[in-house]
Design a protein around this motif. Structure first.
Motif, mmCIF file in Angstrom:
data_model
loop_
_atom_site.group_PDB
_atom_site.id
_atom_site.type_symbol
_atom_site.label_atom_id
_atom_site.label_comp_id
_atom_site.label_asym_id
_atom_site.label_seq_id
_atom_site.Cartn_x
_atom_site.Cartn_y
_atom_site.Cartn_z
ATOM 1 N N ASP A 181 0.834 -1.205 0.000
ATOM 2 C CA ASP A 181 0.000 0.000 0.000
ATOM 3 C C ASP A 181 0.867 1.254 0.000
ATOM 4 O OD1 ASP A 181 -2.995 1.074 0.855
ATOM 5 O OD2 ASP A 181 -1.409 2.260 1.766
ATOM 6 N N PHE A 182 1.883 1.283 0.834
ATOM 7 C CA PHE A 182 2.755 2.454 0.954
ATOM 8 C C PHE A 182 3.495 2.731 -0.351
ATOM 9 C CE2 PHE A 182 6.532 4.803 2.363
ATOM 10 C CZ PHE A 182 5.943 5.766 3.173
ATOM 11 N N ILE A 218 -1.661 6.843 10.712
ATOM 12 C CA ILE A 218 -2.861 7.555 11.160
ATOM 13 C C ILE A 218 -4.019 7.277 10.201
ATOM 14 C CG2 ILE A 218 -3.879 9.838 11.496
ATOM 15 C CD1 ILE A 218 -1.093 10.778 12.433
ATOM 16 N N ALA A 219 -3.744 7.316 8.909
ATOM 17 C CA ALA A 219 -4.793 7.123 7.902
ATOM 18 C C ALA A 219 -5.410 5.734 7.995
ATOM 19 C CB ALA A 219 -4.221 7.359 6.509
ATOM 20 N N HIS A 220 -4.600 4.720 8.280
ATOM 21 C CA HIS A 220 -5.132 3.355 8.372
ATOM 22 C C HIS A 220 -6.165 3.226 9.487
ATOM 23 C CE1 HIS A 220 -2.882 1.319 5.315
ATOM 24 N NE2 HIS A 220 -1.710 1.663 5.813
ATOM 25 N N LEU A 221 -6.092 4.073 10.494
ATOM 26 C CA LEU A 221 -7.019 3.985 11.622
ATOM 27 C C LEU A 221 -8.350 4.678 11.334
ATOM 28 C CD1 LEU A 221 -4.506 4.548 14.545
ATOM 29 C CD2 LEU A 221 -5.578 2.396 13.856
ATOM 30 N N GLY A 265 -13.345 0.570 -0.513
ATOM 31 C CA GLY A 265 -13.178 0.297 0.902
ATOM 32 C C GLY A 265 -11.785 0.547 1.433
ATOM 33 N N ALA A 266 -11.527 -0.053 2.591
ATOM 34 C CA ALA A 266 -10.271 0.141 3.308
ATOM 35 C C ALA A 266 -9.123 -0.581 2.616
ATOM 36 C CB ALA A 266 -10.419 -0.364 4.743
ATOM 37 N N SER A 267 -7.911 -0.173 2.948
ATOM 38 C CA SER A 267 -6.714 -0.795 2.396
ATOM 39 C C SER A 267 -6.685 -2.284 2.753
ATOM 40 C CB SER A 267 -5.467 -0.108 2.956
ATOM 41 O OG SER A 267 -4.303 -0.723 2.464
ATOM 42 N N LEU A 279 -7.714 -5.608 10.818
ATOM 43 C CA LEU A 279 -6.670 -5.329 9.834
ATOM 44 C C LEU A 279 -6.250 -3.861 9.810
ATOM 45 C CD1 LEU A 279 -4.788 -6.397 7.669
ATOM 46 C CD2 LEU A 279 -6.642 -6.116 6.001
ATOM 47 N N PRO A 280 -7.165 -2.873 9.882
ATOM 48 C CA PRO A 280 -6.692 -1.482 9.899
ATOM 49 C C PRO A 280 -5.727 -1.193 11.047
ATOM 50 C CG PRO A 280 -9.035 -1.547 9.410
ATOM 51 C CD PRO A 280 -8.641 -2.944 9.805
#
Length: 501
Positions: A252-253, A318-321, A351-353, A286-287
């Motif tokens: 992802d990064f 921070i964004a993952h949370l 959706g989420a990563s 997972l987040p």
């Protein structure tokens, strides 16, 4: 003072002796690797870093023995043996002589540095991402159970991240670090019950511990996991999903959500063959796991002198949370319409990563039949009862994922109106947005695709396709029609653009 600045008494002589036999030396905070021909020798540094103590010969030997044992599970052809370096009475050193042991080294087969995936993340195509997911799932399924790990190991790293990041606030934004620390602690507390239940269900195992792209290489077209953590059980006795999360965060990064979601979908399909049904529910954590892994890289980057990279990892953590809400997409169409290719193309944007998990009826069918992912099933397997069971399994899995906050793409023919209605009802039940797509292309295009398939989970034949067209051709589905004869990337981009309106 950095570990590379000084050496303990006697260490410099052994290092000089090994360098004299080597073409190149690789230095890390914990070890030195000496490359000589087809051999690589690994020497632990004589240091105590707090999280890793190699300050005595006994501790270094213990760590090398464990490194050999742990890594043989995934890379038996690379890790060979631990050998003693002994001092000669007249001076100098030899391998396993009669003199006093001066040091121990791990002997490995040398591999091509350029084959390590971190050198070229863009080279990870769909097939390699698929292989990564299934390889890691198999590694986890064979790993020894570690009931002491799981939540406690994750809590240890959360605390360690907080301490190490706060120590770096001279180079990092204090307020952003404190925001990350507070939100991570809150999410860890919120997921404690889930993580402890997963530990009790067998998801806590001896894992790799450092599973990012720099510790995966490709040989003979296959991914090989190497350099797992051996020196601290709190960093290796983990929830298997937290182990996988390092790779997903890394992809992802690096802007490779497409590869990440392919890895995750393949991993889940393979893991479902060995792990209990709570596998799907665990995606709710997972987040948090992605955030903690980004936090690890934040302080590692800072200690390596790259503050810009460290700040970027803090922002990623921070964004993952704050993950976006899940959604349910369904991709239907006759065999050969390109449903799976289309589903995988749109999944990273949902959706989420790392994106929406792609659930294929073709893969669920193979799992339920006890067959391999691309093994062909006998025609008599395809009974109405089995057909209903496959769809039932896919819908139940999707429900578990959606309730865990994970977006889903359903990949199936959906030729029956009842099944399309069922997908729409599932989205309404879970309170998520629904996006239905119907892929269509001329019969000759579909036939050419079905006739040319190799190594895919689908068992559809030309006769199956012709039966579908005869029974369901020309029907109005009520879902968004997609021109499946067009290039998939263009069709997916147009579909996603419609979602933003």
């Amino acid at each position: 003072m950095s570990p590379s600045a000084t050496m303990a008494p006697g260490e410099a002589e052994v290092v000089a002796w090994l360098k004299g036999q080597s073409e190149r030396t690789i230095e890390t905070a914990c070890a030195r690797v000496f490359l000589a021909g087809e051999v690589a020798w690994k020497l632990k540094r004589n240091v105590d870093l707090g999280y890793a103590d190699f300050s005595s010969a006994a501790r270094r030997k213990w760590a090398l023995d464990r490194e050999l044992e742990f890594n043989r599970a995934a890379a038996p052809d690379i890790y060979r043996r631990v050998r003693a370096i002994t001092a000669e009475p007249g001076g100098g050193f030899v391998w396993e002589g009669r003199g006093e042991v001066a040091e121990y080294a791990l002997e490995m087969r040398r591999f091509d540095d350029g084959a390590v995936l971190s050198n070229d993340p863009d080279a990870i195509d769909g097939a390699m991402a698929e292989a990564l997911g299934r390889t890691i799932a198999g590694f986890h399924a064979r790993a020894p159970l570690r009931p002491e790990g799981g939540w406690s190991a994750l809590a240890f790293t959360v605390g360690s991240n907080a301490h190490l990041l706060r120590d770096l606030t001279g180079g990092l934004d204090h307020h952003r670090v404190e925001l990350l620390v507070a939100r991570t602690a809150e999410e860890l507390a919120r997921r404690k019950t889930l993580l402890e239940a997963r530990r009790d269900a067998g998801f806590s195992r001896r894992c790799h511990g450092d599973l990012h792209l720099a510790n995966i290489l490709v040989e003979d077209g296959r991914p090989v996991l190497f350099d797992c953590i051996e020196f601290n059980d709190l960093l290796s006795d983990l929830d298997v999903q937290y182990d996988l999360a390092f790779l997903l965060m890394d992809l992802d990064f690096r802007g490779r959500r497409d590869a990440g979601v392919r890895v995750l979908s393949a991993y889940l399909d393979e893991a479902a063959r060995s792990f209990p049904g709570a596998l799907w529910e665990g995606l709710a954590a997972l987040p948090l796991m992605l955030s903690v892994r980004a936090g690890v890289r934040a302080h590692v980057s800072a200690h390596s002198g790259d503050l810009a990279m460290s700040r970027a990892y803090v922002e990623a953590a921070i964004a993952h949370l704050s993950p976006p809400p899940p959604a349910l997409a369904a991709v239907g169409g006759f065999s050969g319409a390109g449903k799976t290719t289309f589903a995988r193309a749109v999944a990273p944007a949902l959706g989420a990563s790392p994106g929406a998990v792609v659930l294929r009826t073709d893969e669920a069918r193979k799992r339920l039949a006890g067959a391999g992912p691309v093994d062909r099933l006998a025609p008599e397997t395809y009974t109405p009862e089995f057909y209903a069971r496959v769809y039932g399994t896919v819908f139940e899995t999707a429900r578990a994922l959606l309730k865990a906050g994970q977006a889903v793409v359903l990949d199936a023919t959906f030729t029956e109106p009842e099944l399309r209605a069922r997908a729409e009802a599932l989205a309404a039940e879970c309170g998520v947005a629904f996006h239905g797509s119907w892929l269509e292309a001329p019969a000759e295009v579909l036939e050419a695709r079905v006739g040319g398939r190799v190594g895919d989970a689908s068992d559809a034949t030309l006769q199956v396709l012709r039966d579908q067209i005869a029974r369901h051709g020309g029907q109005a589905t009520g879902w968004t029609r997609v021109d499946a004869a067009a290039p998939t990337g263009e069709a997916a981009a147009r579909w996603l653009k419609q979602l933003d309106r």
